[in-house]
Scaffold this motif. Structure first.
Motif, PDB file in Angstrom:
ATOM      1  N   ILE A  63       0.834  -1.206   0.000  1.00 17.71           N
ATOM      2  CA  ILE A  63       0.000   0.000   0.000  1.00 17.71           C
ATOM      3  C   ILE A  63       0.865   1.251   0.000  1.00 17.71           C
ATOM      4  N   GLU A  64       1.947   1.214   0.752  1.00 16.47           N
ATOM      5  CA  GLU A  64       2.865   2.360   0.787  1.00 16.47           C
ATOM      6  C   GLU A  64       3.403   2.665  -0.611  1.00 16.47           C
ATOM      7  N   LYS A  65       3.829   1.626  -1.320  1.00 25.09           N
ATOM      8  CA  LYS A  65       4.363   1.808  -2.676  1.00 25.09           C
ATOM      9  C   LYS A  65       3.282   2.338  -3.616  1.00 25.09           C
ATOM     10  N   GLU A  66       2.062   1.831  -3.457  1.00 27.47           N
ATOM     11  CA  GLU A  66       0.948   2.292  -4.287  1.00 27.47           C
ATOM     12  C   GLU A  66       0.696   3.783  -4.084  1.00 27.47           C
ATOM     13  N   LEU A  67       0.684   4.206  -2.832  1.00 27.02           N
ATOM     14  CA  LEU A  67       0.425   5.615  -2.528  1.00 27.02           C
ATOM     15  C   LEU A  67       1.568   6.504  -3.014  1.00 27.02           C
ATOM     16  N   LEU A  68       2.796   6.040  -2.874  1.00 24.08           N
ATOM     17  CA  LEU A  68       3.925   6.821  -3.369  1.00 24.08           C
ATOM     18  C   LEU A  68       3.840   6.970  -4.889  1.00 24.08           C
ATOM     19  N   HIS A  69       3.461   5.900  -5.570  1.00 24.51           N
ATOM     20  CA  HIS A  69       3.283   5.957  -7.028  1.00 24.51           C
ATOM     21  C   HIS A  69       2.209   6.979  -7.402  1.00 24.51           C
ATOM     22  N   LEU A  70       1.194   7.101  -6.566  1.00 22.69           N
ATOM     23  CA  LEU A  70       0.090   8.017  -6.854  1.00 22.69           C
ATOM     24  C   LEU A  70       0.486   9.487  -6.728  1.00 22.69           C
ATOM     25  N   VAL A  71       1.595   9.775  -6.074  1.00 24.27           N
ATOM     26  CA  VAL A  71       2.073  11.162  -6.023  1.00 24.27           C
ATOM     27  C   VAL A  71       2.324  11.664  -7.442  1.00 24.27           C
ATOM     28  N   ASP A  72       3.049  10.864  -8.217  1.00 26.51           N
ATOM     29  CA  ASP A  72       3.345  11.247  -9.600  1.00 26.51           C
ATOM     30  C   ASP A  72       2.151  10.998 -10.516  1.00 26.51           C
ATOM     31  N   GLU A  73       1.392   9.950 -10.235  1.00 25.54           N
ATOM     32  CA  GLU A  73       0.237   9.646 -11.077  1.00 25.54           C
ATOM     33  C   GLU A  73      -0.801  10.771 -11.017  1.00 25.54           C
ATOM     34  N   ASP A  74      -0.948  11.369  -9.839  1.00 21.85           N
ATOM     35  CA  ASP A  74      -1.886  12.474  -9.701  1.00 21.85           C
ATOM     36  C   ASP A  74      -1.461  13.655 -10.571  1.00 21.85           C
ATOM     37  N   ALA A  75      -0.176  13.949 -10.583  1.00 18.78           N
ATOM     38  CA  ALA A  75       0.330  15.050 -11.405  1.00 18.78           C
ATOM     39  C   ALA A  75       0.116  14.765 -12.889  1.00 18.78           C
ATOM     40  N   GLU A  76       0.341  13.504 -13.277  1.00 15.05           N
ATOM     41  CA  GLU A  76       0.134  13.124 -14.676  1.00 15.05           C
ATOM     42  C   GLU A  76      -1.336  13.222 -15.055  1.00 15.05           C
ATOM     43  N   GLY A  77      -2.208  12.890 -14.117  1.00 11.44           N
ATOM     44  CA  GLY A  77      -3.634  12.962 -14.384  1.00 11.44           C
ATOM     45  C   GLY A  77      -4.146  14.382 -14.525  1.00 11.44           C
ATOM     46  N   PHE A  78      -3.432  15.334 -13.924  1.00  8.24           N
ATOM     47  CA  PHE A  78      -3.863  16.719 -13.985  1.00  8.24           C
ATOM     48  C   PHE A  78      -3.445  17.396 -15.298  1.00  8.24           C
ATOM     49  N   LYS A  79      -2.376  16.913 -15.907  1.00 10.50           N
ATOM     50  CA  LYS A  79      -1.855  17.563 -17.118  1.00 10.50           C
ATOM     51  C   LYS A  79      -2.896  17.702 -18.229  1.00 10.50           C
ATOM     52  N   PRO A  80      -3.623  16.635 -18.597  1.00  8.21           N
ATOM     53  CA  PRO A  80      -4.629  16.774 -19.659  1.00  8.21           C
ATOM     54  C   PRO A  80      -5.718  17.784 -19.308  1.00  8.21           C
ATOM     55  N   LEU A  81      -6.050  17.880 -18.015  1.00  5.56           N
ATOM     56  CA  LEU A  81      -7.075  18.832 -17.587  1.00  5.56           C
ATOM     57  C   LEU A  81      -6.576  20.257 -17.761  1.00  5.56           C
ATOM     58  N   ALA A  82      -5.336  20.505 -17.373  1.00  5.70           N
ATOM     59  CA  ALA A  82      -4.759  21.841 -17.542  1.00  5.70           C
ATOM     60  C   ALA A  82      -4.711  22.213 -19.025  1.00  5.70           C
ATOM     61  N   GLU A  83      -4.364  21.248 -19.865  1.00  2.20           N
ATOM     62  CA  GLU A  83      -4.309  21.492 -21.310  1.00  2.20           C
ATOM     63  C   GLU A  83      -5.702  21.736 -21.878  1.00  2.20           C
ATOM     64  N   ALA A  84      -6.687  21.018 -21.360  1.00  3.27           N
ATOM     65  CA  ALA A  84      -8.066  21.169 -21.848  1.00  3.27           C
ATOM     66  C   ALA A  84      -8.603  22.568 -21.577  1.00  3.27           C
ATOM     67  N   TYR A  85      -8.247  23.110 -20.415  1.00  4.15           N
ATOM     68  CA  TYR A  85      -8.706  24.464 -20.091  1.00  4.15           C
ATOM     69  C   TYR A  85      -8.101  25.509 -21.027  1.00  4.15           C
ATOM     70  N   GLY A  86      -6.982  25.133 -21.664  1.00  2.55           N
ATOM     71  CA  GLY A  86      -6.337  26.056 -22.589  1.00  2.55           C
ATOM     72  C   GLY A  86      -6.905  26.019 -24.001  1.00  2.55           C
ATOM     73  N   ILE A  87      -7.814  25.084 -24.263  1.00  2.00           N
ATOM     74  CA  ILE A  87      -8.432  24.985 -25.585  1.00  2.00           C
ATOM     75  C   ILE A  87      -9.373  26.177 -25.795  1.00  2.00           C
ATOM     76  N   PRO A  88      -9.293  26.838 -26.928  1.00  3.66           N
ATOM     77  CA  PRO A  88     -10.189  27.977 -27.198  1.00  3.66           C
ATOM     78  C   PRO A  88     -11.653  27.603 -27.008  1.00  3.66           C
TER      79      PRO A  88
END
Length: 207
Positions: free
Chosen positions: A69-94
């Motif tokens: 579980i510890e390893k899973e949660l640590l992996h999610l630190v970076d996974e969360d950031a990766e999951g946010f990238k498409p959302l940030a890009e979507a907000y930039g669409i005209p």
């Protein structure tokens, strides 16, 4: 460089900056990982002690699952950031782009995946911490209490990262399903965390 490869000082500096990531989700995953790691410490301080020999096998099983579980949660630190990238890009669409709404909705739903995984991982962690509190060394019982508090905080923080996304979803049925699932988990496992804390505090304050 992945966030987990940074020093604690550098990670917290980025967390405090205006950079979009890491944010609340990454912080929640890290706190959850610290919580279950602290729970595992209770196991490490208990195994091998003759007084707790009857629990040796169970403790080792709990410790192995806690490490996963510890390893899973640590992996999610970076996974969360990766999951946010498409959302940030979507907000930039005209706004006049006919595909904007669809892409934004898909990215918003995707941004909920990591924090939902954090919540579920912390519920599994809470069950383990609960048992560590019951059968672990009394010299480490305060660590079990601290572990529960940290995992509860991680769950609540992750929940807010779900809610901020469900709030803007066009698919209200899906949004409410997610909200209901989160609320159900929080209601059960935050109560369990509070019970662990109360039991530990009572034990430590008992004169």
């Amino acid at each position: 460089m992945k966030y987990l490869e940074k020093t604690v000082e550098n990670f917290t500096a980025e967390l405090a900056s205006s950079a979009p990531t890491p944010g609340g989700g990454g912080a929640a995953a890290l706190v959850g990982a610290l919580g279950i790691a602290l729970g595992n410490m209770v196991g490490e301080l208990t195994v091998g002690k003759p007084k707790y020999a009857e629990y040796e096998g169970e403790l080792r099983t709990l410790m192995a699952e806690a490490s996963r579980i510890e390893k899973e949660l640590l992996h999610l630190v970076d996974e969360d950031a990766e999951g946010f990238k498409p959302l940030a890009e979507a907000y930039g669409i005209p706004k006049d782009n006919p595909e904007r709404a669809r892409i934004l909705e898909e990215a918003t739903k995707n941004a909920c995946v990591a924090p939902m995984a954090m919540i579920k991982a912390c519920t599994r962690a809470m069950k383990i911490i609960e048992r560590f509190k019951e059968i672990g060394s009394r010299l480490a019982v305060s660590d079990a209490g601290c572990a529960a508090v940290l995992c509860k905080s991680a769950m609540q923080a992750a929940a807010l990262n779900v809610y901020i996304n469900t709030k803007s979803m066009a698919d209200r049925e899906y949004a409410e399903e997610l909200n209901d699932e989160v609320e159900e988990l929080l209601n059960e496992y935050c109560d369990r965390a509070d019970d662990i804390y109360d039991d530990v505090a009572d034990e430590l304050l008992d004169q």
